[in-house]
Design an enzyme around this catalytic site. Structure first.
Site, PDB file in Angstrom:
ATOM      1  N   ASP A   1       0.794  -1.223   0.000  1.00 29.00           N
ATOM      2  CA  ASP A   1       0.000   0.000   0.000  1.00 29.00           C
ATOM      3  C   ASP A   1       0.833   1.283   0.000  1.00 29.00           C
ATOM      4  OD1 ASP A   1      -1.736  -2.097   0.299  1.00 29.00           O
ATOM      5  OD2 ASP A   1      -3.063  -1.090   1.674  1.00 29.00           O
TER       6      ASP A   1
ATOM      7  N   GLU B   1      -4.731  -6.897  13.132  1.00 25.68           N
ATOM      8  CA  GLU B   1      -4.206  -6.734  11.774  1.00 25.68           C
ATOM      9  C   GLU B   1      -2.712  -6.419  11.795  1.00 25.68           C
ATOM     10  OE1 GLU B   1      -5.226  -4.116   7.735  1.00 25.68           O
ATOM     11  OE2 GLU B   1      -6.141  -3.580   9.652  1.00 25.68           O
TER      12      GLU B   1
END
Length: 820
Positions: free
Chosen positions: A554, A789
């Site tokens: 990302d 996460e």
């Protein structure tokens, strides 16, 4: 004389020839002109036709399946082929839901409601949602096939969901679910009332018929029919509680599976059941369908004082020689046996007791594994895709996907690069489940060799995704991480004599070749032997550093100004790994794999790697591109010379990027996960001095070392922990990610076992890093109830979405020290 005369006669004849043939010279010329014009016109028409046919061909390619034998037969998931995995908890986006592995399966699931809520409308739990604020939920044990036990901790009580499957008949057999609710505090005089609502809904075809009690407010059972299941019956044996207050039901029409909760909310009515306390009581409103309407959504509600327990039994109509019902003591005995079998298999696979872990730590590892396999879902439908040849997105073909999901609450769908990491764990637990999952993914490959990187199949999955992320573009890649579990599985198959293994290898080979070729043509760099991730935005000005979503990392800083000349080291390393695996498969099948072997040798050649990616200035491996670190986000200034009282024109006042120094072509010297890829994928030679430098920088706290794991970006890097836009907090700019730490441990395990001068350095790092990771993930699980996460690099606290039992569940393999 004769010759001259003959010449004259021949000339005369030739001049008169047209007349002798009945055609005058002027007419012949006209005919020839018409012929040429006609031929030219026909040629133009044919060229135009060919052009449009070719354009149509190009437009169709993106949604055309690969012309090669599929990994799976079309009926491979049906009950007559694979009865054991036909039914399952394949609705990971729900707190508890069941469905089959068939395209239009009826779905069944649980909703619940705290009757003492003061909120309006009442908060009904159904889909996993972080906004519900549940202190904890997740599978404690789940074997992926036969049973599962889950704990859901709500504010005032805890639900336990157990299910067991029993084979029989022609449609996948029976199953029973038991839902138990226990109050958190049993204070005298305090009554806790909870409504449990179990439903069945049709996805298109089928029939549902409620069997209503004589009192008219309770469903005793539901008779149903669908093409996949034949006749079936859903029953609700008598529930147990200190006091059962009321039963009710809802029989209605839902416009889609994504609207079940909305339909139920529309069917609720309020009654005052206790006038002394004036407490509202929420009940379902019975039959609510138009005249002659067909019921496709049935819900049974029972409201009781806690503690409370109810059972739901599903029985297949084709299971004719059924023994005793799967309820009560029979259910108890079978659940206990499945649980013991799970414990024995877990210890056999991972051997955590022998490694000295406590019972609490082992239970944590079991929960991590169970949430991974218990979150496997089954989805069906078309993706929405687009190529440069399509003006608008088009529908992919209808496809099935059996896959793990990263997070039940936030990402309950399939992600290509996540799935490779998922199956490192799943393949160790159950190789057949893993091969099934990988086969489903590889069958999604189109004729170009491309696999859409995010799979949003079906209305329920689509309802959870913002529109901007729905369309998948065929120039965009994702790391080919399916290679990681395939390496493990294929390693066991290479010398196997099993016919099923040979069949798997024969089917996987052409698909891996096509996939590799797609990368090798669409993701190549401008220099020979280089690769770059396509899909970066070179025109926008709202990002501090344009994201590279296709890499999976990302906002990890790449070249600040994307160009065709940039190239990325992580993609080059992925290509090296993929070419080596294809060469191994070719050799095992007796096929010619010399091309892939040569490519693998080329891409793993340390000398060439160093020429392209080693930065002498920073002494690290780096990306290359047009780059400057001197950028910042500023709010745009209003236009100058406004007159007194004049309002500035309407403008977007979000911060935009200001470039403070002209970018230069060169290495992007951000130190973090990308810099480690030659180590992570074991490409750096064990004797290379560059390995020593990488190991030293890994251990440096100014770079990526922490007491909780390796952070994604070094503290000394300019982009460390900086927002990428005014609204986008850092993601891969400092946080600790478990998938990359797993790769780091796998690499360190390799280097500490390989002959070379840096074995001890690698071993010391391995031991310390492994302990840091295990201790922190376990600590956060104990404190918060969740696996996360990612983790904060300063405090170790869980960050991002939860539960995240996708690749963060690799902690089980880390504890077991399983890397190959």
């Amino acid at each position: 004389m004769m010759t001259k005369e003959l010449r004259r006669r021949n000339v005369k004849i030739s001049r008169n020839a047209p007349s002798l043939l009945g055609v005058k010279p002027e007419k012949q010329k006209s005919s020839m002109t018409k012929y040429v014009i006609t031929a030219a016109a026909v040629t133009v028409v044919m060229l135009i036709f060919a052009y449009f046919r070719y354009q149509m061909f190009l437009r169709e390619r993106v949604k055309t399946p690969l012309y090669a034998p599929t990994m799976l037969a079309k009926d491979s998931t049906l009950p007559n082929k694979e009865p054991g995995r036909f039914w399952g908890s394949y609705r990971p986006h729900t707190y508890f839901g069941m469905r089959t592995r068939s395209p239009s399966s009826p779905v069944m699931g649980l909703m619940w409601l705290n009757q003492q809520t003061r909120q309006m409308p009442p908060p009904i739990r159904h889909w996993c949602d972080q906004g519900d604020g549940l202190p904890k939920y997740g599978w404690l044990k789940h074997d992926g096939v036969k049973f599962g036990t889950q704990e859901i901790v709500d504010t005032d009580f805890t639900l336990t969901t157990d299910f067991i499957k029993r084979p029989g008949g022609n449609h996948g057999g029976d199953w029973t679910a038991r839902i138990s609710a226990q109050p958190h505090q049993n204070v005298p005089g305090t009554i806790k009332l909870v409504s449990l609502m179990f439903y069945v809904a049709l996805d298109g075809q089928g029939l549902l018929e409620p069997i209503i009690s004589k009192t008219g407010n309770r469903i005793n059972s539901i008779n149903g029919y669908s093409e996949e299941l034949g006749n079936f019956k859903l029953s609700f044996p008598k529930s147990s509680s200190n006091t059962t207050y009321r039963h009710s039901y809802l029989a209605t029409q839902a416009s889609g599976l994504d609207k079940l909760k909305d339909s139920l909310m529309n069917g609720i009515r309020v009654e005052a059941w206790d006038r002394s306390r004036q407490t509202p009581y929420y009940v379902l409103g019975g039959r609510q369908v138009p005249r002659d309407g067909v019921v496709n959504f049935l819900t049974y509600q029972v409201t009781a004082e806690l503690p409370f327990e109810m059972e739901v039994t599903f029985e297949s109509g084709s299971f004719v020689d059924r023994p005793e019902k799967l309820t009560g003591e029979v259910f108890d005995a079978l659940l206990q046996q499945h649980s013991l079998n799970f414990d024995e298999k877990f210890e056999d696979k991972f051997q955590l007791k022998s490694k000295g872990f406590s019972e609490s730590q082992i239970d944590f590892a079991k929960a991590a594994l169970s949430n991974m396999v218990g979150s496997v879902g089954y989805f069906y439908g078309p993706s929405l895709v687009q190529s440069v040849h399509n003006a608008e997105p088009v529908r992919y073909w209808n496809a099935a996907l059996y896959t793990g999901v990263p997070s039940r609450s936030f990402f309950p769908r399939g992600f290509l690069w996540d799935e490779g990491f998922h199956n490192l764990l799943i393949s160790k637990w159950d190789a057949e489940i893993s091969k099934d999952i990988l086969s489903h993914w590889l069958d999604l490959m189109n004729t170009e060799g491309w696999i859409p990187r995010e799979q949003i199949l079906g209305v329920e999955a689509r309802a959870r995704v913002p529109d901007e992320f729905v369309v998948q573009k065929n120039e965009n890649a994702n790391p080919p991480t399916l290679i990681l579990p395939l390496q493990r599985l294929i390693k066991d198959m290479l010398h196997s004599n099993k016919e099923s293994d040979k069949k798997f290898l024969s089917a996987v080979f052409p698909r891996l070749k096509a996939w590799f070729q797609w990368y090798n043509t669409t993701q190549v760099g401008s220099k020979p032997f280089t690769y770059r991730w396509k899909g970066r935005d070179s025109t926008g000005n709202r990002e501090l550093n344009p994201k590279t979503l296709t890499s999976g990392l990302d906002d990890y800083p790449r070249a600040s100004h994307p160009t065709d000349d940039e190239y990325h080291i992580d993609l080059r390393c992925w290509m090296a790994l993929a070419s080596g695996l294809i060469a191994d498969i070719a050799e095992s099948l007796g096929l010619d794999g010399r091309e892939y072997k040569a490519t693998h040798q080329l891409l793993t050649n340390n000398g060439l790697l160093d020429q392209l990616h080693w930065s002498d200035k920073k002494q690290q491996y780096s990306d290359y591109g047009l780059h400057t670190d001197k950028v910042r986000l500023e709010r745009p200034k209003p236009p100058p010379n406004l007159q007194p009282g004049q309002r500035p024109p309407q403008m977007n006042m979000d911060k935009i990027r200001m470039v403070l120094a002209e970018p230069q072509k060169g290495f992007v010297n951000a130190f973090g996960y990308v810099s480690l890829f030659p180590l992570l994928l074991k490409i750096v030679e064990p004797s290379s001095p560059k390995l020593m430098r990488i190991l030293s920088d890994m251990r440096s706290e100014k770079h990526i070392w922490t007491d909780y794991g390796l952070r994604s970006l070094g503290q000394s890097t300019v982009m460390y922990n900086r927002y990428n836009t005014e609204h986008d907090p850092p993601y891969w700019r400092g946080a600790i990610w478990i998938n990359m730490n797993y790769l780091a441990l796998s690499a360190l395990d390799y280097y500490k076992s390989s002959p070379g001068p840096y074995k001890q350095q690698a071993e010391d790092l391995y031991t310390e890093l492994r302990n840091n990771l295990i201790n922190n993930i376990y600590k956060q699980y104990q404190q918060t109830g969740y696996i996360w996460e990612n983790y904060n690099d300063k405090t170790g606290e869980g960050k991002g979405c939860h539960p995240f039992t996708g690749w963060s569940a690799l902690v089980t393999l880390i504890m077991a020290e399983i890397y190959e």
